[in-house]
Design a protein around this motif. Sequence first.
Motif, short mmCIF file in Angstrom:
data_model
loop_
_atom_site.label_atom_id
_atom_site.label_comp_id
_atom_site.label_asym_id
_atom_site.label_seq_id
_atom_site.Cartn_x
_atom_site.Cartn_y
_atom_site.Cartn_z
N GLY A 29 7.31 58.38 56.02
CA GLY A 29 5.94 58.63 56.43
C GLY A 29 5.27 57.47 57.12
N THR A 30 6.00 56.40 57.43
CA THR A 30 5.40 55.21 58.02
C THR A 30 5.46 55.26 59.55
OG1 THR A 30 7.37 53.81 58.20
CG2 THR A 30 6.31 53.94 56.04
N LEU A 31 4.75 54.34 60.17
CA LEU A 31 4.80 54.24 61.62
C LEU A 31 6.22 53.94 62.09
CD1 LEU A 31 3.14 54.22 64.26
CD2 LEU A 31 2.81 51.76 63.91
N GLY A 32 6.94 53.12 61.34
CA GLY A 32 8.32 52.79 61.70
C GLY A 32 9.21 54.03 61.74
N ASN A 33 9.08 54.91 60.75
CA ASN A 33 9.86 56.15 60.75
C ASN A 33 9.56 56.99 61.99
OD1 ASN A 33 8.97 55.80 57.52
ND2 ASN A 33 11.14 56.16 57.87
N ALA A 34 8.28 57.09 62.34
CA ALA A 34 7.87 57.90 63.48
C ALA A 34 8.37 57.31 64.80
CB ALA A 34 6.35 58.03 63.51
N VAL A 35 8.28 55.99 64.94
CA VAL A 35 8.71 55.33 66.19
C VAL A 35 10.21 55.49 66.40
CG1 VAL A 35 8.99 53.08 67.30
CG2 VAL A 35 6.79 53.71 66.32
N LEU A 36 11.01 55.31 65.35
CA LEU A 36 12.46 55.45 65.50
C LEU A 36 12.85 56.89 65.84
CD1 LEU A 36 14.14 53.09 62.90
CD2 LEU A 36 13.61 52.72 65.30
N ALA A 37 12.12 57.86 65.30
CA ALA A 37 12.38 59.25 65.67
C ALA A 37 12.06 59.49 67.14
CB ALA A 37 11.57 60.19 64.78
N HIS A 38 10.99 58.88 67.61
CA HIS A 38 10.61 58.99 69.03
C HIS A 38 11.69 58.39 69.92
CE1 HIS A 38 8.22 58.78 72.70
NE2 HIS A 38 8.50 57.49 72.75
N PHE A 39 12.19 57.21 69.55
CA PHE A 39 13.27 56.60 70.33
C PHE A 39 14.49 57.52 70.38
CE2 PHE A 39 11.77 52.02 69.13
CZ PHE A 39 10.82 52.07 70.13
N ALA A 40 14.89 58.03 69.21
CA ALA A 40 16.07 58.89 69.15
C ALA A 40 15.90 60.15 69.98
CB ALA A 40 16.36 59.25 67.69
N ALA A 41 14.71 60.74 69.96
CA ALA A 41 14.46 61.97 70.70
C ALA A 41 14.57 61.76 72.21
CB ALA A 41 13.08 62.52 70.35
N HIS A 42 14.38 60.52 72.65
CA HIS A 42 14.44 60.22 74.08
C HIS A 42 15.72 59.46 74.46
CE1 HIS A 42 10.20 61.22 73.57
NE2 HIS A 42 10.18 61.47 74.86
N GLY A 43 16.69 59.47 73.55
CA GLY A 43 17.98 58.87 73.84
C GLY A 43 17.96 57.36 73.94
N GLU A 44 16.98 56.74 73.31
CA GLU A 44 16.87 55.28 73.34
C GLU A 44 17.38 54.71 72.02
OE1 GLU A 44 13.22 53.59 74.83
OE2 GLU A 44 12.64 55.51 75.72
N HIS A 45 18.07 53.59 72.11
CA HIS A 45 18.67 52.97 70.93
C HIS A 45 18.04 51.59 70.72
CE1 HIS A 45 21.61 56.20 70.86
NE2 HIS A 45 21.78 56.01 72.16
#
Length: 285
Positions: A96-112
């Motif tokens: 539920g943290t900002l970190g969880n949300a940001v990493l999901a955003h990266f993954a959804a856009h194919g960024e590592h």
Amino acid sequence: MLPTPAKQFLMQTQYISHTIWKRIKHSGTFHVNGVPVNAAQTVIRGGDCITYDIVRESAITPEDIPLSICYEDPYLLIANKPAGQLVHPTTKESTGTLGNAVLAHFAAHGEHHAYHPVHRLDRATSGLVLIAKVPQVQDKLTARKNGKKLFHREYLAIVSGGISPSTGTIDAPIARALPSIILRKVAAEGKSAITHYETQRAGKNHALLRLALETGRTHQIRVHLAHLGHPILGDSLYGGAMNEIKRQALHAYRLHFTHPMTNELIDIIAPIPSDMKQVLSSPDF
């Protein structure tokens, strides 16, 4: 370009720190023109194509939760964090943290990318958080010039009473308020802390302040305003009244800095959130 050792080339053109260089050197992923080479013994020439991978496995689990993005490019992301959300997972709260949300955003856009927040906000503070996508950008932004950070943060806060003078600087060192591991206080033995403030609106019993940090001590704004006798509304930890808002009325509304990779001026503003707007529309204003 003249032939240049790989270490020198990366430090001069990619802002690689000594720590990151060590990670590259020992990663086993350094390639020049598609050929694996020993980074420490390699010379770079004009036209060479360099690749390497220094992304470490993250302990943060990507989680598809709402994320308000105010700015994004290949190097940076600026998010508008809601009050009540942690910036980074803890051992007791890993979702539920900002970190969880940001990493999901990266993954959804194919960024590592790993998660590299350049600064933090308290859970109850809303507003802008600057996140680097690569560690060298984080290093560049957290560096200091003449003792000052290279990015600038401004906040809005609603406080009890009206501050006099209406504009000024709070220069008061901050230390831990032992035995508490959370509380801070103004104390001569503390670390230097400087906050600039300006009254934006003066009400009957409250004031809306704009504040800029020259230093970044834990709870700095909250401690400084409470020290002056004008605690932030909703900040029960430092004596703020709880009858009009249930969290500290503090919002990180502006970030401005020179982009470390493009030299572009970045200036982002996040609108004041609804709970603080409600206080500002009360009879006290």
